[in-house]
Scaffold this motif. Sequence first.
Motif, PDB file in Angstrom:
ATOM      1  N   GLY A 276      -3.100 -14.617   0.002  1.00  0.00           N
ATOM      2  CA  GLY A 276      -1.716 -14.923  -0.335  1.00  0.00           C
ATOM      3  C   GLY A 276      -1.491 -16.329  -0.846  1.00  0.00           C
ATOM      4  N   GLN A 277      -1.459 -16.463  -2.152  1.00  0.00           N
ATOM      5  CA  GLN A 277      -1.022 -17.701  -2.796  1.00  0.00           C
ATOM      6  C   GLN A 277      -0.709 -17.373  -4.245  1.00  0.00           C
ATOM      7  N   GLY A 278      -0.172 -18.350  -4.980  1.00  0.00           N
ATOM      8  CA  GLY A 278       0.118 -18.118  -6.387  1.00  0.00           C
ATOM      9  C   GLY A 278       1.589 -17.866  -6.661  1.00  0.00           C
ATOM     10  N   GLU A 279       1.866 -17.469  -7.885  1.00  0.00           N
ATOM     11  CA  GLU A 279       3.229 -17.290  -8.367  1.00  0.00           C
ATOM     12  C   GLU A 279       3.971 -16.225  -7.550  1.00  0.00           C
ATOM     13  N   PRO A 280       5.149 -16.552  -6.993  1.00  0.00           N
ATOM     14  CA  PRO A 280       5.887 -15.576  -6.179  1.00  0.00           C
ATOM     15  C   PRO A 280       6.220 -14.286  -6.916  1.00  0.00           C
ATOM     16  N   ALA A 281       6.525 -14.376  -8.218  1.00  0.00           N
ATOM     17  CA  ALA A 281       6.874 -13.161  -8.959  1.00  0.00           C
ATOM     18  C   ALA A 281       5.721 -12.169  -8.997  1.00  0.00           C
ATOM     19  N   VAL A 282       4.484 -12.687  -9.085  1.00  0.00           N
ATOM     20  CA  VAL A 282       3.325 -11.800  -9.089  1.00  0.00           C
ATOM     21  C   VAL A 282       3.164 -11.149  -7.712  1.00  0.00           C
ATOM     22  N   ALA A 283       3.344 -11.938  -6.656  1.00  0.00           N
ATOM     23  CA  ALA A 283       3.240 -11.400  -5.296  1.00  0.00           C
ATOM     24  C   ALA A 283       4.271 -10.291  -5.072  1.00  0.00           C
ATOM     25  N   LYS A 284       5.494 -10.526  -5.499  1.00  0.00           N
ATOM     26  CA  LYS A 284       6.546  -9.526  -5.303  1.00  0.00           C
ATOM     27  C   LYS A 284       6.276  -8.271  -6.136  1.00  0.00           C
ATOM     28  N   ALA A 285       5.729  -8.449  -7.337  1.00  0.00           N
ATOM     29  CA  ALA A 285       5.395  -7.285  -8.156  1.00  0.00           C
ATOM     30  C   ALA A 285       4.313  -6.440  -7.494  1.00  0.00           C
ATOM     31  N   LEU A 286       3.297  -7.085  -6.917  1.00  0.00           N
ATOM     32  CA  LEU A 286       2.238  -6.350  -6.223  1.00  0.00           C
ATOM     33  C   LEU A 286       2.785  -5.603  -5.016  1.00  0.00           C
ATOM     34  N   LEU A 287       3.598  -6.268  -4.216  1.00  0.00           N
ATOM     35  CA  LEU A 287       4.166  -5.614  -3.038  1.00  0.00           C
ATOM     36  C   LEU A 287       5.042  -4.428  -3.445  1.00  0.00           C
ATOM     37  N   GLY A 288       5.840  -4.623  -4.481  1.00  0.00           N
ATOM     38  CA  GLY A 288       6.700  -3.540  -4.933  1.00  0.00           C
ATOM     39  C   GLY A 288       5.916  -2.340  -5.426  1.00  0.00           C
ATOM     40  N   GLU A 289       4.839  -2.581  -6.162  1.00  0.00           N
ATOM     41  CA  GLU A 289       4.028  -1.475  -6.662  1.00  0.00           C
ATOM     42  C   GLU A 289       3.355  -0.730  -5.513  1.00  0.00           C
ATOM     43  N   ALA A 290       2.844  -1.466  -4.530  1.00  0.00           N
ATOM     44  CA  ALA A 290       2.236  -0.812  -3.366  1.00  0.00           C
ATOM     45  C   ALA A 290       3.258   0.068  -2.652  1.00  0.00           C
ATOM     46  N   GLU A 291       4.450  -0.445  -2.459  1.00  0.00           N
ATOM     47  CA  GLU A 291       5.470   0.304  -1.729  1.00  0.00           C
ATOM     48  C   GLU A 291       5.931   1.541  -2.500  1.00  0.00           C
ATOM     49  N   ARG A 292       6.015   1.433  -3.816  1.00  0.00           N
ATOM     50  CA  ARG A 292       6.406   2.612  -4.603  1.00  0.00           C
ATOM     51  C   ARG A 292       5.385   3.730  -4.468  1.00  0.00           C
ATOM     52  N   ALA A 293       4.137   3.364  -4.244  1.00  0.00           N
ATOM     53  CA  ALA A 293       3.081   4.367  -4.077  1.00  0.00           C
ATOM     54  C   ALA A 293       2.909   4.781  -2.616  1.00  0.00           C
ATOM     55  N   GLY A 294       3.730   4.251  -1.711  1.00  0.00           N
ATOM     56  CA  GLY A 294       3.621   4.595  -0.305  1.00  0.00           C
ATOM     57  C   GLY A 294       2.475   3.907   0.398  1.00  0.00           C
ATOM     58  N   ALA A 295       1.957   2.825  -0.170  1.00  0.00           N
ATOM     59  CA  ALA A 295       0.836   2.096   0.419  1.00  0.00           C
ATOM     60  C   ALA A 295       1.331   0.902   1.216  1.00  0.00           C
ATOM     61  N   ARG A 296       0.539   0.511   2.207  1.00  0.00           N
ATOM     62  CA  ARG A 296       0.793  -0.709   2.976  1.00  0.00           C
ATOM     63  C   ARG A 296      -0.461  -1.568   2.914  1.00  0.00           C
ATOM     64  N   VAL A 297      -0.276  -2.877   2.835  1.00  0.00           N
ATOM     65  CA  VAL A 297      -1.393  -3.784   2.603  1.00  0.00           C
ATOM     66  C   VAL A 297      -1.409  -4.876   3.672  1.00  0.00           C
ATOM     67  N   THR A 298      -2.435  -5.715   3.601  1.00  0.00           N
ATOM     68  CA  THR A 298      -2.569  -6.868   4.482  1.00  0.00           C
ATOM     69  C   THR A 298      -2.559  -8.117   3.628  1.00  0.00           C
ATOM     70  N   VAL A 299      -1.687  -9.061   3.965  1.00  0.00           N
ATOM     71  CA  VAL A 299      -1.571 -10.319   3.232  1.00  0.00           C
ATOM     72  C   VAL A 299      -2.056 -11.455   4.125  1.00  0.00           C
ATOM     73  N   LEU A 300      -3.096 -12.172   3.672  1.00  0.00           N
ATOM     74  CA  LEU A 300      -3.601 -13.346   4.378  1.00  0.00           C
ATOM     75  C   LEU A 300      -3.064 -14.564   3.643  1.00  0.00           C
ATOM     76  N   ALA A 301      -2.065 -15.220   4.222  1.00  0.00           N
ATOM     77  CA  ALA A 301      -1.318 -16.251   3.505  1.00  0.00           C
ATOM     78  C   ALA A 301      -1.928 -17.635   3.701  1.00  0.00           C
ATOM     79  N   VAL A 302      -1.886 -18.432   2.649  1.00  0.00           N
ATOM     80  CA  VAL A 302      -2.258 -19.842   2.714  1.00  0.00           C
ATOM     81  C   VAL A 302      -1.047 -20.628   3.216  1.00  0.00           C
TER      82      VAL A 302
END
Length: 274
Positions: A96-122
């Motif tokens: 977990g680091q980098g541009e917030p818009a990219v992070a939010k896009a990834l989370l949104g795509e995972a959720e639309r597919a019904g997936a849950r992920v693990t975020v290890l944040a800096v």
Amino acid sequence: MTTPAEDPAAPAPPRRAALLTGLALTAGTLAAGAAAGCSAERSTRPHSLATPPAAPAATVTRPVTAPAPRRYPAQPLEITHGPRTHPPRVALTFHGQGEPAVAKALLGEAERAGARVTVLAVGTWLDEHPDLARRVLDGGHDLGNHTLRHLDINAMTATEAAAEIRGCADRLKRLTGSIGTWFRPSRSPRASPLVQRLARDAGYPHTLSYDVDSLDHTDPGAAAVTRKVLAEIRPGSVVSLHFGHPGTVAALPALLHELDRRGLGAVTTTELLS
């Protein structure tokens, strides 16, 4: 003969074409602001070992609670994968680091597919974007510790390494009420014995590694990321991926589609081991 559904490099099914096209345009827009992944030569962080002052407490508009780390007696102190048996599940883990818009896009795509992920944040990323801690948890994902500044923790002294682990843990605790569910060392897939001990001292019974490296932080393109993960993933796998890379956003729809076709549920690491 391999059908298009079995070939991750084949064109997406028509019903997904519009989504993939939109994500590709998003990836191009965000590419200039993408942050680096875990390779040392791509770091945007200073390499000074002087610990920065703690960031001021963020204003949280409503309570955010995160589960505490758990001990899994059947698992080693350093976890690289989960059970290889049924139910067939995998864990997609994101640094977990980098541009917030990219992070939010990834989370949104995972959720639309019904997936849950693990975020290890800096930790310094959380200082800059404290709202993302709540965004991760509100989506039903795991949130963990990827050190304070993403330096080579295995090369540090005990005092320096402890400060990196506890610095990120303190920020997670302030933002979510917990030190996070998992700890992953920075700049290395494996924790040294010293770092494993320091992580346990900080409250993390296990360190979290992985058995599939997507190499997405090298920006090889969406198709290459998808091919590499799908060639190596199997039930129980823990996959290393990164926020901050638009190519990962573009890869995620095809990756999740193929995992679903194979009957592999994408779940949090906590769910994988439960």
